[in-house]
Write an enzyme that holds these catalytic residues in place. Structure first.
Site, PDB file in Angstrom:
ATOM      1  N   TYR A 138      -7.382  14.966   0.796  1.00 47.84           N
ATOM      2  CA  TYR A 138      -6.503  15.767  -0.048  1.00 47.84           C
ATOM      3  C   TYR A 138      -7.334  16.461  -1.129  1.00 47.84           C
ATOM      4  CZ  TYR A 138      -2.952  13.256   2.561  1.00 47.84           C
ATOM      5  OH  TYR A 138      -2.191  12.751   3.590  1.00 47.84           O
ATOM      6  N   ARG A 180       1.293  -1.507   7.081  1.00 46.98           N
ATOM      7  CA  ARG A 180       2.139  -1.786   8.247  1.00 46.98           C
ATOM      8  C   ARG A 180       2.780  -3.171   8.222  1.00 46.98           C
ATOM      9  NH1 ARG A 180      -1.782   1.710  10.049  1.00 46.98           N
ATOM     10  NH2 ARG A 180      -1.048   3.502  11.250  1.00 46.98           N
ATOM     11  N   GLN A 206       1.360   6.785  -7.179  1.00 45.60           N
ATOM     12  CA  GLN A 206       0.116   7.426  -6.752  1.00 45.60           C
ATOM     13  C   GLN A 206       0.303   8.935  -6.854  1.00 45.60           C
ATOM     14  OE1 GLN A 206      -1.141   7.950  -2.508  1.00 45.60           O
ATOM     15  NE2 GLN A 206      -2.715   6.414  -3.015  1.00 45.60           N
ATOM     16  N   ARG A 238      -8.008   5.891  -5.815  1.00 39.44           N
ATOM     17  CA  ARG A 238      -8.260   5.663  -4.379  1.00 39.44           C
ATOM     18  C   ARG A 238      -9.302   6.656  -3.910  1.00 39.44           C
ATOM     19  NH1 ARG A 238      -4.416   4.458   0.833  1.00 39.44           N
ATOM     20  NH2 ARG A 238      -4.409   2.439  -0.211  1.00 39.44           N
ATOM     21  N   SER A 297       0.827  -1.205   0.000  1.00 34.47           N
ATOM     22  CA  SER A 297       0.000   0.000   0.000  1.00 34.47           C
ATOM     23  C   SER A 297       0.866   1.261   0.000  1.00 34.47           C
ATOM     24  CB  SER A 297      -0.885  -0.007   1.235  1.00 34.47           C
ATOM     25  OG  SER A 297      -1.952   0.906   1.110  1.00 34.47           O
ATOM     26  N   PRO A 298       0.375   2.356  -0.607  1.00 34.32           N
ATOM     27  CA  PRO A 298       1.117   3.620  -0.535  1.00 34.32           C
ATOM     28  C   PRO A 298       1.317   4.068   0.904  1.00 34.32           C
ATOM     29  CG  PRO A 298      -0.640   3.752  -2.167  1.00 34.32           C
ATOM     30  CD  PRO A 298      -0.852   2.480  -1.407  1.00 34.32           C
TER      31      PRO A 298
END
Length: 793
Positions: free
Chosen positions: A594, A736, A513, A642, A434-435
């Site tokens: 964002y 993680r 991304q 996303r 994942s980013p």
């Protein structure tokens, strides 16, 4: 499968007194209360009384039950081996009495569209609710508990003054909880299905789930035996289906006969019977506190869990065991009640998360009707996320193997190591790194850190490694340490990284991304103060509307029409550089508050022009950016988007709107939707838990008909296999776990004994493809056991 919510006149009102109260008496100095009042004579209250009396025979314990001794509003009770073990250890008498009446079985039958699939190895034990109560009544009487049937409990404030401890086991409609609402701060959440508890005078030979697709909608039957000649039958359906079928106009007798007719095949044409049965809606009960002074909540008064995971009686009995133990172990009543809540709250929260997942699965059952039969059955069995692929494989390898074959797994290949195609890119497995923002770039240029960070994870076996959010302008950075693609130098630095991945980790794809921070920019590095403004050197922010992310934070400028064009072109230029840098996939970041996410959410977009207002208008600018990027991004390379599928805040993006957002991007050429949630507004209240964002991906996949990437606390390869095989997602993105172990995917393959094309070890690492040996840790087993009296030396 016992629920105390079967009837408005049932156990929910048990022993309850309608009263307003002040404060109960302060907790006693000792944790061994001598005078105990228990409100409610259900299993939880009775078992608490028996345990407390057994531990201290001199206690005076009174149970208040408004019903008669033989009143009961359910039929069968299912108890787990874990709960039975606790009962056996605490009170062998009760355990032995229960054991003689248990009906045990192993199988679950799932019947859908005329096909029955059976899964074994599940180990159920059930008995009649009435018999359970009789056993507990007998035990309480033998111990000297004062059982007062057909007796309203005095007001709780009165009991609190005259007793050392008051246990409120008065059910989901607890009057005690309501009397102290300001102290307990309960939250009751209604759900979308109606259900009714009935019984059949024969024993199912398995736990049976049967689906009926009627002209009015989908209905389901949950059935299980509780005696050699009797079964509990629960019929459930969405509220709108219930009304369309006319159940709202039928009385108890008519409803019972109608249910028997609908499920005649499951019942073999036999009738159903009721027992003061009424259609009801399940409510989830959560309390911020479980005790107040010397009053403590237990069982459904404190918490509820949906009957589809069979935990109502289980939780109440386990509450009783924990409360009794804490009263013995702690020096004061206050400490004991605190320890009881501390011990039980995490267990209950976990159970409630599983129950919520299960009940929502049944609420949305119609979504899965088109799945292949075995996958549908697997999806049902793993709906709560407590039963997983590996767990089910251990219980029933034949069934799980059949599901895998139907899914298309080659022999010996776990679901996570099957390939997946996005446009011209074939991913060798279903795992995505994942980013993750690293905040380690200089002037937007990725350096050696990024090479090592992304390179290590590319060598670790994942099919797709994603960069952090790469910003399309200097003003679009989150922090001074964010990477970019707004200069040629940055593009060259990224090329160095993609070349390493393609040369040293063949078969691994790398994606970029692209995003713009919007109102969440100009902040410190994460470890210096997440979302905190820079002490100096701040740059101006822009956003859909002039709303700061945090109170007192920098107020962004609302983007003008000319500025919107400039931002769109920044994304286009960054996409051209990304293509030149050799990325295999491009993801447009429209999540987490964002810039583009800010347009999508009604909480952050207050515009009155063509880019604000309705969901279609809020989508307009993100779609313009997507189209501009897709136009310059190579046609054979996939694009994903996303999104935040919920804002976790009142008035924010709804799950229904998230489906429409996904549909819109798919219609414009998105190859998959990366489904995240939240981080849009500072005041969000997420419901964290294992795989907690997956239901949103699941819904989008099935309703929008677009491939999805699931993210959010997916931490084990077992979770990945379960989600993929159930058809809830196409890819799983883990963050993680890949920080903890860059070789997470390769280690997942090794732990499952898989060595195939979905997880190839790099040649230099091949020698490490098996876990290293460790020193012996087991002690020698005894060779000889001596029996007889001990001889002391």
């Amino acid at each position: 499968m016992l629920s105390s919510q079967g009837s408005p006149a049932g156990p929910g009102a048990r022993g309850a007194a309608r009263a307003t109260t002040t404060n109960p008496q302060p907790p006693a100095k000792t944790s061994h209360p001598l005078r105990v009042a228990i409100i409610g004579g259900g299993p939880g209250g009775l078992y608490t009384a028996a345990l407390l009396k057994r531990l201290a025979p001199h206690r005076r314990i009174t149970v208040y039950e408004r019903g008669a001794p033989d009143d009961t509003f359910g039929f069968g009770v299912v108890l787990s081996d874990e709960t039975l073990g606790g009962i056996e250890h605490a009170d062998p008498f009760v355990y032995e009495a229960l054991k003689t009446h248990f009906v045990r079985w192993d199988d679950i039958d799932i019947v859908h569209r005329g096909t029955r699939h059976t899964s074994g190895g599940h180990r159920f034990a059930a008995l009649g609710r009435r018999r359970l109560l009789e056993i507990l009544h007998e035990r309480c009487r033998d111990l000297g508990v004062d059982l007062r049937f057909r007796t309203e409990a005095p007001p709780p404030e009165s009991l609190a003054r005259t007793h050392d401890l008051v246990v409120a086991a008065d059910g989901v409609h607890s009057a005690t909880r309501e009397a102290y609402r300001d102290a307990f701060r309960p939250r009751l959440t209604p759900h979308r299905c109606r259900y009714i508890w009935l019984a059949a005078d024969f024993a199912f030979d398995a736990f049976r789930f049967e689906i009926a697709e009627t002209e009015h909608g989908v209905m389901q039957l949950h059935g299980y035996p509780y005696a050699p000649d009797a079964s509990t039958v629960i019929v459930e359906m969405r509220e709108e289906v219930w009304r369309a079928a006319g159940f709202d106009e039928l009385d108890e007798t008519e409803s019972t006969a109608r249910c028997a007719k609908i499920f005649a095949d499951a019942l073999g044409g036999r009738p159903l019977r009721s027992n003061k049965s009424a259609w009801t809606t399940f409510r989830t009960v959560v309390n911020e506190r479980w005790s107040h002074g010397n009053v403590v909540l237990l069982g459904d008064a404190a918490h509820t869990a949906h009957f589809s995971i069979g935990s109502g009686t289980k939780l109440a009995v386990e509450d009783a065991l924990a409360l009794a133990a804490c009263l013995e172990e702690q020096p004061t009543l206050q400490a004991a009640l605190g320890a009881y809540e501390e011990e039980r709250r995490p267990v209950v929260a976990s159970t409630q998360r599983a129950a919520r997942a299960s009940l929502e699965w049944f609420e949305d059952l119609a979504r899965y009707l088109g799945q292949p039969p075995r996958q549908f059955a697997f999806n049902l069995l793993t709906r709560s996320r407590r039963v997983t692929h590996e767990n089910l494989r251990l219980r029933d390898a034949d069934f799980t193997g059949a599901v895998e074959r139907e899914f298309g797994c080659p022999p010996g290949t776990p679901p996570m190591f099957t390939p997946f195609r996005l446009r011209g890119l074939t991913l060798r497995n279903r795992v995505v790194v994942s980013p993750m923002d690293m905040y380690s770039a200089t002037d937007g240029v990725p350096g050696d850190f990024h090479l090592v960070h992304l390179g290590a994870r590319a060598l670790g076996g994942a099919a797709l490694v994603m960069t952090e959010m790469v910003c399309v302008s200097a003003e679009g950075r989150i922090t001074p340490g964010c990477a970019g693609l707004y200069t040629g130098r940055q593009g060259e630095a990224w090329r160095r990284i993609t070349d390493f991945v393609h040369d040293s980790a063949p078969g691994t794809a790398i994606g970029v991304q692209l995003g713009h921070s919007g109102r969440k920019g100009s902040t410190r590095l994460m470890w210096e103060g997440m979302d905190e403004p820079l002490p100096d050197g701040n740059w101006p922010l822009v956003a859909p509307s002039a709303l700061p992310y945090r109170p007192g934070g920098q107020v962004p400028r609302e983007l003008s029409r000319a500025q919107l064009t400039d931002v769109r072109e920044q994304f286009r230029s960054a996409a051209v550089r990304a293509a030149g840098a050799g990325f295999d996939l491009l993801e447009l970041h429209c999540a987490h508050g964002y810039l583009l996410s800010g347009f999508l959410s009604p909480l952050t977009n207050r515009r009155t022009d063509a880019y604000g207002g309705s969901p279609e208008r809020r989508l307009r600018f993100p779609l313009e950016v997507f189209d501009a990027v897709r136009e310059v991004w190579p046609g054979e390379r996939p694009m994903t988007v996303r999104i935040s599928a919920t804002d976790w805040a009142e008035g924010g993006t709804s799950a229904e709107e998230a489906v429409e957002i996904a549909r819109a991007f798919a219609a414009h050429g998105a190859d998959a939707i990366d489904v995240s949630t939240g981080q849009v507004v500072a005041g969000e209240r997420p419901e964290f838990g294992r795989s907690y964002q997956t239901p949103y991906a699941d819904r989008i996949r099935h309703e929008a008909g677009v491939p999805v990437i699931a993210v959010g606390a997916i931490s084990s390869w077992d979770d990945v296999n379960s989600l993929i095989l159930a058809g809830r997602t196409d890819l799983c993105a883990l963050a993680r776990p890949h920080l903890y172990d860059p070789h997470w995917t390769l280690h997942a393959a090794a732990e499952q004994g898989y060595d195939g094309p979905g997880a190839r070890w790099p040649a230099p690492y091949r020698a490490g493809s098996r876990p290293p040996r460790t020193g012996r840790t087991d002690a020698p087993k005894p060779r000889l056991t001596l029996h007889g009296p001990r001889q002391d030396v």
